[in-house]
Design a protein around this motif. Structure first.
Motif, PDB file in Angstrom:
ATOM      1  N   HIS A   1       0.823  -1.196   0.000  1.00  0.00           N
ATOM      2  CA  HIS A   1       0.000   0.000   0.000  1.00  0.00           C
ATOM      3  C   HIS A   1       0.868   1.261   0.000  1.00  0.00           C
ATOM      4  N   ASP A   2       0.456   2.254  -0.781  1.00  0.00           N
ATOM      5  CA  ASP A   2       1.084   3.578  -0.794  1.00  0.00           C
ATOM      6  C   ASP A   2       2.608   3.524  -0.878  1.00  0.00           C
ATOM      7  N   PRO A   3       3.161   2.843  -1.874  1.00  0.00           N
ATOM      8  CA  PRO A   3       4.627   2.729  -1.951  1.00  0.00           C
ATOM      9  C   PRO A   3       5.326   4.060  -2.186  1.00  0.00           C
ATOM     10  N   GLU A   4       4.642   5.007  -2.858  1.00  0.00           N
ATOM     11  CA  GLU A   4       5.292   6.293  -3.125  1.00  0.00           C
ATOM     12  C   GLU A   4       5.450   7.128  -1.858  1.00  0.00           C
TER      13      GLU A   4
ATOM     14  N   TRP B   1      19.006   8.687   0.297  1.00  0.00           N
ATOM     15  CA  TRP B   1      19.677   7.450   0.722  1.00  0.00           C
ATOM     16  C   TRP B   1      19.753   6.444  -0.423  1.00  0.00           C
ATOM     17  N   LEU B   2      18.641   6.250  -1.138  1.00  0.00           N
ATOM     18  CA  LEU B   2      18.611   5.303  -2.259  1.00  0.00           C
ATOM     19  C   LEU B   2      19.579   5.731  -3.359  1.00  0.00           C
ATOM     20  N   ARG B   3      19.616   7.007  -3.651  1.00  0.00           N
ATOM     21  CA  ARG B   3      20.540   7.492  -4.686  1.00  0.00           C
ATOM     22  C   ARG B   3      21.992   7.340  -4.236  1.00  0.00           C
ATOM     23  N   GLY B   4      22.229   7.502  -2.942  1.00  0.00           N
ATOM     24  CA  GLY B   4      23.575   7.274  -2.420  1.00  0.00           C
ATOM     25  C   GLY B   4      24.003   5.819  -2.576  1.00  0.00           C
ATOM     26  N   LEU B   5      23.079   4.888  -2.304  1.00  0.00           N
ATOM     27  CA  LEU B   5      23.367   3.470  -2.509  1.00  0.00           C
ATOM     28  C   LEU B   5      23.671   3.185  -3.973  1.00  0.00           C
ATOM     29  N   ASP B   6      22.912   3.816  -4.854  1.00  0.00           N
ATOM     30  CA  ASP B   6      23.136   3.636  -6.289  1.00  0.00           C
ATOM     31  C   ASP B   6      24.532   4.113  -6.675  1.00  0.00           C
TER      32      ASP B   6
ATOM     33  N   THR C   1       8.295   3.066  -5.552  1.00  0.00           N
ATOM     34  CA  THR C   1       9.217   3.852  -4.739  1.00  0.00           C
ATOM     35  C   THR C   1      10.466   4.204  -5.541  1.00  0.00           C
ATOM     36  N   LEU C   2      11.031   3.209  -6.231  1.00  0.00           N
ATOM     37  CA  LEU C   2      12.232   3.454  -7.028  1.00  0.00           C
ATOM     38  C   LEU C   2      11.939   4.401  -8.185  1.00  0.00           C
ATOM     39  N   ALA C   3      10.786   4.235  -8.817  1.00  0.00           N
ATOM     40  CA  ALA C   3      10.432   5.103  -9.938  1.00  0.00           C
ATOM     41  C   ALA C   3      10.265   6.543  -9.480  1.00  0.00           C
ATOM     42  N   ARG C   4       9.635   6.726  -8.323  1.00  0.00           N
ATOM     43  CA  ARG C   4       9.457   8.065  -7.781  1.00  0.00           C
ATOM     44  C   ARG C   4      10.813   8.721  -7.504  1.00  0.00           C
ATOM     45  N   ALA C   5      11.798   7.904  -7.158  1.00  0.00           N
ATOM     46  CA  ALA C   5      13.140   8.410  -6.895  1.00  0.00           C
ATOM     47  C   ALA C   5      13.958   8.584  -8.171  1.00  0.00           C
ATOM     48  N   GLY C   6      13.368   8.260  -9.333  1.00  0.00           N
ATOM     49  CA  GLY C   6      14.075   8.388 -10.599  1.00  0.00           C
ATOM     50  C   GLY C   6      15.102   7.307 -10.850  1.00  0.00           C
ATOM     51  N   LEU C   7      14.949   6.168 -10.182  1.00  0.00           N
ATOM     52  CA  LEU C   7      15.963   5.115 -10.255  1.00  0.00           C
ATOM     53  C   LEU C   7      15.594   3.968 -11.187  1.00  0.00           C
ATOM     54  N   LEU C   8      14.469   4.099 -11.891  1.00  0.00           N
ATOM     55  CA  LEU C   8      14.102   3.087 -12.891  1.00  0.00           C
ATOM     56  C   LEU C   8      14.070   3.669 -14.304  1.00  0.00           C
ATOM     57  N   ASP C   9      14.496   4.904 -14.449  1.00  0.00           N
ATOM     58  CA  ASP C   9      14.493   5.529 -15.774  1.00  0.00           C
ATOM     59  C   ASP C   9      15.356   4.722 -16.740  1.00  0.00           C
ATOM     60  N   GLY C  10      14.777   4.400 -17.900  1.00  0.00           N
ATOM     61  CA  GLY C  10      15.500   3.644 -18.912  1.00  0.00           C
ATOM     62  C   GLY C  10      15.644   2.178 -18.611  1.00  0.00           C
TER      63      GLY C  10
ATOM     64  N   VAL D   1       5.769  -5.205 -11.902  1.00  0.00           N
ATOM     65  CA  VAL D   1       5.044  -5.040 -10.639  1.00  0.00           C
ATOM     66  C   VAL D   1       3.932  -6.073 -10.623  1.00  0.00           C
ATOM     67  N   HIS D   2       3.238  -6.188  -9.508  1.00  0.00           N
ATOM     68  CA  HIS D   2       2.092  -7.092  -9.424  1.00  0.00           C
ATOM     69  C   HIS D   2       1.050  -6.690 -10.473  1.00  0.00           C
ATOM     70  N   TRP D   3       0.449  -7.671 -11.124  1.00  0.00           N
ATOM     71  CA  TRP D   3      -0.483  -7.396 -12.222  1.00  0.00           C
ATOM     72  C   TRP D   3      -1.616  -6.456 -11.800  1.00  0.00           C
ATOM     73  N   GLU D   4      -1.980  -6.482 -10.523  1.00  0.00           N
ATOM     74  CA  GLU D   4      -3.096  -5.689 -10.050  1.00  0.00           C
ATOM     75  C   GLU D   4      -2.826  -4.189 -10.154  1.00  0.00           C
ATOM     76  N   VAL D   5      -1.556  -3.792 -10.122  1.00  0.00           N
ATOM     77  CA  VAL D   5      -1.219  -2.363 -10.149  1.00  0.00           C
ATOM     78  C   VAL D   5      -0.437  -1.967 -11.396  1.00  0.00           C
ATOM     79  N   ALA D   6      -0.309  -2.878 -12.350  1.00  0.00           N
ATOM     80  CA  ALA D   6       0.509  -2.595 -13.542  1.00  0.00           C
ATOM     81  C   ALA D   6      -0.044  -1.414 -14.341  1.00  0.00           C
ATOM     82  N   ASP D   7      -1.348  -1.367 -14.522  1.00  0.00           N
ATOM     83  CA  ASP D   7      -1.926  -0.269 -15.299  1.00  0.00           C
ATOM     84  C   ASP D   7      -1.732   1.068 -14.597  1.00  0.00           C
ATOM     85  N   ALA D   8      -1.881   1.073 -13.291  1.00  0.00           N
ATOM     86  CA  ALA D   8      -1.658   2.302 -12.533  1.00  0.00           C
ATOM     87  C   ALA D   8      -0.206   2.759 -12.665  1.00  0.00           C
ATOM     88  N   PHE D   9       0.721   1.819 -12.674  1.00  0.00           N
ATOM     89  CA  PHE D   9       2.135   2.178 -12.825  1.00  0.00           C
ATOM     90  C   PHE D   9       2.377   2.798 -14.194  1.00  0.00           C
TER      91      PHE D   9
END
Length: 329
Positions: free
Chosen positions: A85-88, A98-103, A118-127, A132-140
């Motif tokens: 729930h509410d990953p963003e 912190w995530l960008r530092g790990l990257d 969460t990763l997408a919101r942080a810009g870490l899945l670009d490209g 994701v779970h099929w239930e939320v794929a369209d929302a993503f």
């Protein structure tokens, strides 16, 4: 003697627990690592992390005590975001830094279930390619149109790993163990888990459901694929039958045998499930959701939605907004 290749998921593996995460995903990740450590010289290690180091409740309300906060987590070879729930909401300014530092430090970053949000919101899945779970794929897709989302059980794309969640996490970990230590070790771990078939990453989430229902006609998968391609303009039964290479009557029999419902009912249910996720996980207007899900009018959409879910679209959104605000309060 050749150098040993680096592990697919370098240790220590951190699991960032987002409130109301799914515990089945977490246990499906940790248990195969624990069992593998019985048989391998190069051991896996892991730690649980939360934003502030305090206990985190999973989706059942069960409290899990992490090992550290994000500030005290130390060096990590891999970080997997466990969310539902509410990953963003987990992508706070502090967490994103912190995530960008790990990257930058070379860690592998991943998301389980809805952790990719969460990763997408942080810009870490670009490209990158992700799932994701099929239930939320369209929302993503609506939220992050520039990121390629697949229907696979899990995806490895360079230093990024994403998984649909549930027991697919077990398959993902067994895949990593096989690459790190050989298929024989992975098979032995699978036997301990009473898991008789290690699924491949490319296996589709929806097709797994069809197989469990004893779907064996090769045309059925094609019909389901065609149906999934056009959520905003759903094909008719005749078009699906042509895609399957069979008659409308035979296709209806196949759908009932494999999925327990007619093609028309299946298509309507898929559209309404997609609509519910768009309402709950995006800011799209009700009319926009109706159009995106192939309904000819907002009135038609509202009637079908209320019949399926027992609540009007606007009221369902208000209810979910209230739940989220209550969790944050």
């Amino acid at each position: 003697m050749p150098d040993t290749p680096p592990p697919l998921l370098p240790s220590p593996i951190g699991f960032l627990l987002v409130p109301r995460f799914t515990v089945i995903a977490l246990s499906s990740a940790i248990e195969p690592l624990r069992i593998a450590n019985r048989y391998v010289a190069r051991k896996y290690s892991w730690k649980l992390v939360s934003a502030d180091g305090r206990q985190v409740a999973d989706g059942n309300g069960i409290g899990i005590q992490p090992d550290a906060s994000i500030d005290a987590a130390g060096r990590l070879g891999t970080l997997l975001v466990c969310a539902d729930h509410d990953p963003e909401k987990a992508a706070t300014r502090r967490a994103v830094a912190w995530l960008r530092g790990l990257d930058r430090a070379g860690a592998t970053l991943g998301g389980i279930d809805t952790g990719a949000f969460t990763l997408a919101r942080a810009g870490l899945l670009d490209g990158r390619r992700a799932t994701v779970h099929w239930e939320v794929a369209d929302a993503f897709r609506e939220r992050f149109p520039g990121i390629e989302i697949t229907e696979s059980l899990f995806e490895f794309d360079g230093p990024r790993v994403t998984c649909a969640g549930g027991t697919a996490v077990l398959d993902m970990m067994l895949h990593a163990i096989a690459l790190d230590h050989g298929r024989a070790i992975a098979d032995r771990v699978a036997e301990h888990c009473l898991h008789d078939h290690i699924r491949q990453a490319s296996e589709l989430q929806h097709m797994a459901r069809a197989r469990r229902s004893l779907a064996r006609h090769p045309g059925l998968s094609q019909a389901l694929h065609v149906a999934a391609l056009r959520p905003d303009a759903p094909p008719g039964v005749g078009e699906l039958a042509r895609a399957a290479g069979t008659s409308s009557r035979q296709l209806t029999r196949l759908f009932r045998a494999a999925l327990g419902e007619s093609p028309a009912r299946y298509l309507l249910r898929q559209r309404l499930e997609r609509a519910r996720q768009l309402l709950r996980r995006t800011d799209m207007a009700v009319l926009e959701v109706a159009v995106a899900c192939g309904f000819v009018s907002q009135a038609h959409f509202s009637r079908a939605y209320r019949k399926a879910w027992g609540v009007a679209p606007r009221d369902d959104r208000k209810e979910q907004t209230g739940v989220r605000q209550g969790q944050l309060g």
